[in-house]
Design an enzyme around this catalytic site. Structure first.
Site, short mmCIF file in Angstrom:
data_model
loop_
_atom_site.label_atom_id
_atom_site.label_comp_id
_atom_site.label_asym_id
_atom_site.label_seq_id
_atom_site.Cartn_x
_atom_site.Cartn_y
_atom_site.Cartn_z
CB THR A 1 -7.84 3.76 11.07
OG1 THR A 1 -6.98 4.51 10.20
CG2 THR A 1 -7.84 4.41 12.43
CG ASP B 1 -1.99 0.96 1.27
OD1 ASP B 1 -2.49 1.29 0.19
OD2 ASP B 1 -2.38 1.39 2.38
CG HIS B 2 -0.77 4.92 0.44
ND1 HIS B 2 -1.13 5.92 -0.44
CD2 HIS B 2 -1.91 4.52 1.05
CE1 HIS B 2 -2.42 6.13 -0.34
NE2 HIS B 2 -2.93 5.28 0.54
CG HIS C 1 -5.25 7.34 4.43
ND1 HIS C 1 -4.37 7.97 3.60
CD2 HIS C 1 -5.70 6.26 3.73
CE1 HIS C 1 -4.28 7.32 2.45
NE2 HIS C 1 -5.08 6.28 2.50
N GLY C 2 -7.51 7.44 8.40
CA GLY C 2 -7.64 7.73 9.83
C GLY C 2 -9.09 7.86 10.24
CG HIS D 1 -6.84 4.68 -0.78
ND1 HIS D 1 -5.62 4.34 -0.25
CD2 HIS D 1 -6.86 4.19 -2.04
CE1 HIS D 1 -4.92 3.69 -1.17
NE2 HIS D 1 -5.64 3.58 -2.26
N GLY D 2 -9.41 5.02 2.65
CA GLY D 2 -10.03 5.66 3.81
C GLY D 2 -11.33 4.99 4.23
CG ASN E 1 -7.25 0.48 0.30
OD1 ASN E 1 -7.54 -0.51 -0.36
ND2 ASN E 1 -6.29 1.32 -0.05
CB VAL E 2 -10.54 -1.48 6.16
CG1 VAL E 2 -10.85 -1.25 7.64
CG2 VAL E 2 -11.80 -1.34 5.32
P1 13P Z 1 -8.30 3.95 6.86
O1 13P Z 1 -7.09 3.92 7.76
O2 13P Z 1 -9.06 5.19 6.97
O3 13P Z 1 -9.11 2.72 7.00
O4 13P Z 1 -7.73 3.95 5.35
C1 13P Z 1 -7.06 2.82 4.87
C2 13P Z 1 -6.42 3.08 3.57
O5 13P Z 1 -6.97 3.73 2.71
C3 13P Z 1 -5.11 2.47 3.34
O6 13P Z 1 -4.54 2.89 2.15
#
Ligand code: 13P
Length: 285
Positions: A233, A82-83, A180-181, A208-209, A230-231
């Site tokens: 946090t 990821d990223h 994210h977060g 994402h997020g 994507n999950v």
């Molecule tokens: P969250 O941490 O908000 O779940 O986002 C995860 C994410 O997009 C990882 O790339």
């Protein structure tokens, strides 16, 4: 068990209007818990690793561990980076058995983002590995990646189409207003862009997020074309909160296996809750 490749799995999800859950794991326990969740639901899953996690373990050690877990799973488990902002680290993961990598050049000017993406795509595709790219900047904190609210920018339709075509990526993460977060308020999501992209490009769209979005938002995003969600946090919270809860409830217990089992269940439940929603709009399987 390996059935479909990363790109095939996302194309299949796109064609059948559901999303594959992609969970950021950070150790053996979290990886196993996510696989158990997918196995219980009998569905494919993506195990994602941040660049920080890869650097902590080293690509060879982490790759061996995750490949082994994926190989032994009764469902299709795909390992994804990821990223990653570092082309060399992405190549190291490709060489160490990852099924896919995300090259994140979203902080760069468009042409530089495309150029670096192409380098990764070229290297990856020669080795049967797929690539995700990002355009626009997604706000929030994801391990060592920090984007302040005033640094976040949304993707546009025209640039997105150009970026996807020129870079040759297999999955596309446009910045649509998710972050994210933990969300401070209700995110302002550009659903229309997801809708327009689905009609304009064949490349599966990545959301994402995922932590903190409502079920209604997830379903809307999937209906409009989100094929990978994507999950991260939520899993970290499950793990750390679970540690605290266990210690408070069992201050004198000296049973690491029971402790691990407790955390495993916490993370498995979180992953299952998300995947259950992600598969709701599905018409087949
Ligand atoms: P969250 O941490 O908000 O779940 O986002 C995860 C994410 O997009 C990882 O790339």
């Amino acid at each position: 068990m390996k059935t479909r490749s990363f790109a095939e799995e996302l194309q299949y999800a796109r064609a059948h209007t559901y999303a594959v859950g992609a969970f950021n794991i950070f150790n053996y326990l979290s990886a196993r818990a996510v696989i158990r969740a997918a196995s219980t639901l009998n569905c494919p899953v993506i195990l994602q690793t941040s660049s920080a996690t890869v650097r902590k373990f080293g690509p060879a050690e982490l790759g061996t561990m995750l490949r082994q877990l994926a190989w032994n799973a009764p469902v299709n488990v795909l390992v994804h980076l990821d990223h990653c902002q570092d082309v060399e680290l992405a190549k190291a993961c490709i060489d160490s058995g990852w099924d896919a990598v995300m090259y994140d050049g979203s902080r760069l000017p468009l042409e530089d983002n495309i150029e670096n993406c192409k380098k990764v795509v070229d290297y990856a595709h020669h080795r049967g590995v797929h690539v995700e790219g990002e355009l626009g900047r997604i706000a929030g904190v994801e391990d060592d990646l920090k984007v302040k609210d005033d640094e976040a920018t949304g993707a546009t339709l025209e640039e997105s189409i150009y970026f996807v075509r020129e870079s040759g990526i297999d999955a596309f993460a446009p910045a649509i207003g998710t972050a994210h977060g933990v969300y401070k308020g209700t995110p302002k999501i550009n659903f229309e862009l997801v809708d327009q992209l689905r009609q304009a490009i064949d490349t599966p769209i990545v959301i994402h997020g995922g932590t903190g979005l409502s079920e209604e938002t997830f379903l809307r995003l999937i209906q409009k074309g989100g094929a990978k969600i994507n999950v991260s946090t939520a899993l970290k919270h499950g793990y750390i909160d679970g540690c605290r809860e266990y210690m408070e409830a069992n201050p004198k217990k000296l049973d690491p296996i029971d402790f691990d089992q407790y955390l495993n269940c916490r993370i498995k439940d979180i992953a299952m809750d998300h995947m259950t929603i992600f598969r709701k709009p599905m018409q087949v399987r």
